[in-house]
Design a protein around this motif. Structure first.
Motif, short mmCIF file in Angstrom:
data_model
loop_
_atom_site.label_atom_id
_atom_site.label_comp_id
_atom_site.label_asym_id
_atom_site.label_seq_id
_atom_site.Cartn_x
_atom_site.Cartn_y
_atom_site.Cartn_z
N PRO A 99 -5.56 9.25 0.03
CA PRO A 99 -5.46 8.20 -1.00
C PRO A 99 -4.68 6.99 -0.52
CG PRO A 99 -3.91 9.95 -1.46
CD PRO A 99 -4.73 10.42 -0.29
N VAL A 100 -5.23 5.81 -0.81
CA VAL A 100 -4.53 4.56 -0.50
C VAL A 100 -4.59 3.68 -1.75
CG1 VAL A 100 -4.41 2.51 0.95
CG2 VAL A 100 -5.13 4.70 1.95
N GLN A 140 -8.89 3.60 -1.04
CA GLN A 140 -9.47 4.74 -0.33
C GLN A 140 -9.15 6.01 -1.09
OE1 GLN A 140 -9.12 4.82 4.07
NE2 GLN A 140 -8.26 6.87 3.82
N THR A 184 0.41 5.41 0.42
CA THR A 184 -0.52 6.46 0.82
C THR A 184 0.24 7.73 1.18
OG1 THR A 184 -2.30 7.01 2.36
CG2 THR A 184 -0.48 5.73 3.24
N ASP A 185 -0.47 8.86 1.16
CA ASP A 185 0.11 10.13 1.59
C ASP A 185 -0.93 10.89 2.40
OD1 ASP A 185 -1.39 12.10 -0.17
OD2 ASP A 185 -0.51 10.82 -1.71
N GLY A 245 -6.17 13.61 -1.74
CA GLY A 245 -6.59 12.36 -2.37
C GLY A 245 -7.22 12.53 -3.74
N GLU A 256 0.84 -1.20 0.00
CA GLU A 256 0.00 0.00 0.00
C GLU A 256 0.87 1.25 0.00
OE1 GLU A 256 -2.56 -0.23 3.34
OE2 GLU A 256 -3.83 -1.82 2.49
#
Length: 422
Positions: free
Chosen positions: A401-402, A397, A350-351, A355, A348
């Motif tokens: 964001p994911v 997600q 993400t940040d 998003g 995964e």
């Protein structure tokens, strides 16, 4: 479809038989009754005529003479003034068809016939009509089955052709079925297959040509970087940067070679079992300077010592696309996390940014779809690379964001228990 065709045909035939069959039975029954009544009346008129003519000629009127004028099974009673009644046949019981005629000299003739004879005639007619109706139903069934086969089999064949086109086999079949509408659909599918085949050929040729043209400058760049490494023995920083750049070129060369191989034969795979930790570590080291320059951080965490099935170069390219998206469109720290779910390894990315816009959603992986000023190709190519070796890339997600890369896990994890990366 075949069952519906047969049922609809039988329904139409049964309705026609019901409407016309009942009407025909009623008409025939009325005709038979009228015919029997007319026959009895005719015999009564004939008998009264014979009796009158013999009375005028003063001839003898006997039972034997009159019996010859009566049909078998009928009953007649002749009454002549001043003489004994003449009885011919046996008087029927129950319902009868009767006719009474009176002569000019007072003589009377009564003719009777049992209605059961008429009923038997109507019954025979009804049986004939039912037999004809049954033959019509059987003929309708045979014709409906043949018509259903004639229409159902071509439709099944056309569905298989369309499914074959969707699965990537663009060969036209050139089959025709003798039905103009179905033949027109077959023509359209064949023309579509030919167009798809031409487009696939053009795309593969373009990929092959582009890959072939890229290999030469990449080889030259790789040689120049090797020369820099060889001549910059005293400059550690230059040597380190050149080594990193050489690694990037080698990975890009691997991706180009993979594109060239897929262009020649898309069924050829290059998936192997590899350490996912090595790919993640390499990407973090490669992108850390860029994030440091932007005042941001990139970290990795999760389960380590995982072995996945795929192409290391392609996986690195997918992760590079996600990390670059985080740098260009996200904010805050970019975190790379590994975990295991079932038989799959999940990576995964993400940040802490805003998003993916809600209006994009799952369309973020479509080509030319982008929420910012970009081409929208990067994620589409990353998804194709992931799927080429049996993996998949998903947006789990939207905010924050994911993105998750799913890869097949090695059957047995033999490199020890997982531990948290720091």
């Amino acid at each position: 479809m075949r069952r519906r065709l047969i049922q609809s045909t039988l329904a139409v035939v049964l309705v026609v038989i019901a409407v016309f069959g009942v009407s025909l039975v009623l008409v025939e029954a009325r005709t038979i009754e009228n015919s029997a009544k007319e026959s009895v009346d005719s015999e009564a008129v004939r008998l009264i005529g014979i009796v009158e003519s013999r009375m005028i000629g003063e001839e003898r009127i006997s039972r034997e003479v009159l019996a010859q004028q009566i049909a078998p099974g009928r009953y007649a009673l002749v009454r002549i003034p001043g003489a004994e009644p003449i009885v011919i046949g046996t008087r029927p019981t129950g319902q009868v068809i009767s006719s009474r005629q009176t002569g000019e000299q007072g003589e009377t003739v009564t003719v009777e016939e049992s209605r059961s004879k008429v009923s038997r005639e109507i019954g025979r007619t009804l049986l004939i009509i039912l037999a004809v109706a049954l033959l019509a139903v059987l003929a309708a069934v045979v014709l409906a089955v043949r018509q259903a086969r004639r229409l159902g089999s071509p439709l099944t064949d056309l569905a298989e052709t369309a499914e074959r086109l969707g699965s990537g086999d663009p060969r036209p079949r050139h089959r025709r079925y003798g039905v103009p509408e179905l033949d027109r659909v077959a023509d359209v599918l064949d023309r579509s297959a030919e167009r798809i085949a031409r487009m696939l050929t053009a795309e593969r040729r373009l990929a092959a040509d582009a890959s072939h043209q890229l290999r030469t400058p990449l080889t030259a760049l790789s040689m120049r970087l090797e020369e820099i490494i060889a001549t910059a023995e005293d400059e550690d920083a230059v040597k380190e940067e050149a080594a990193i750049a050489l690694g990037q070129v080698e990975r890009l060369t691997d991706v180009v070679q993979r594109l060239l191989t897929n262009a020649r034969d898309p069924r050829t795979g290059s998936a192997v079992v590899f350490d996912i930790d090595d790919v993640i570590k390499q990407q973090v080291e490669e992108w850390r300077p860029a994030y440091r320059s932007a005042g941001r951080a990139i970290t990795s965490a999760g389960k380590n010592r995982l072995r996945a099935v795929g192409t290391p170069g392609a996986v690195a390219q997918v992760l590079a696309t996600l990390i670059e998206n985080g740098l260009m469109h996200g904010s805050g720290t970019v975190a790379i996390t590994t975990r295991v779910t079932g038989t799959q390894v999940v990576v995964e990315v993400t940040d802490e940014g805003q998003g993916v816009p809600p209006e994009l959603g799952a369309r973020v992986f479509e080509r030319t779809v982008s929420g910012r000023n970009s081409t929208g190709i990067g994620l589409a190519v990353a998804r194709d690379l992931a799927e080429a070796d049996g993996g998949r890339l998903e947006l789990l997600q939207q905010r924050p964001p994911v993105f998750a890369l799913f890869l097949a896990r090695e059957d047995q994890v033999t490199r020890g228990k997982g531990a948290e990366k720091r």
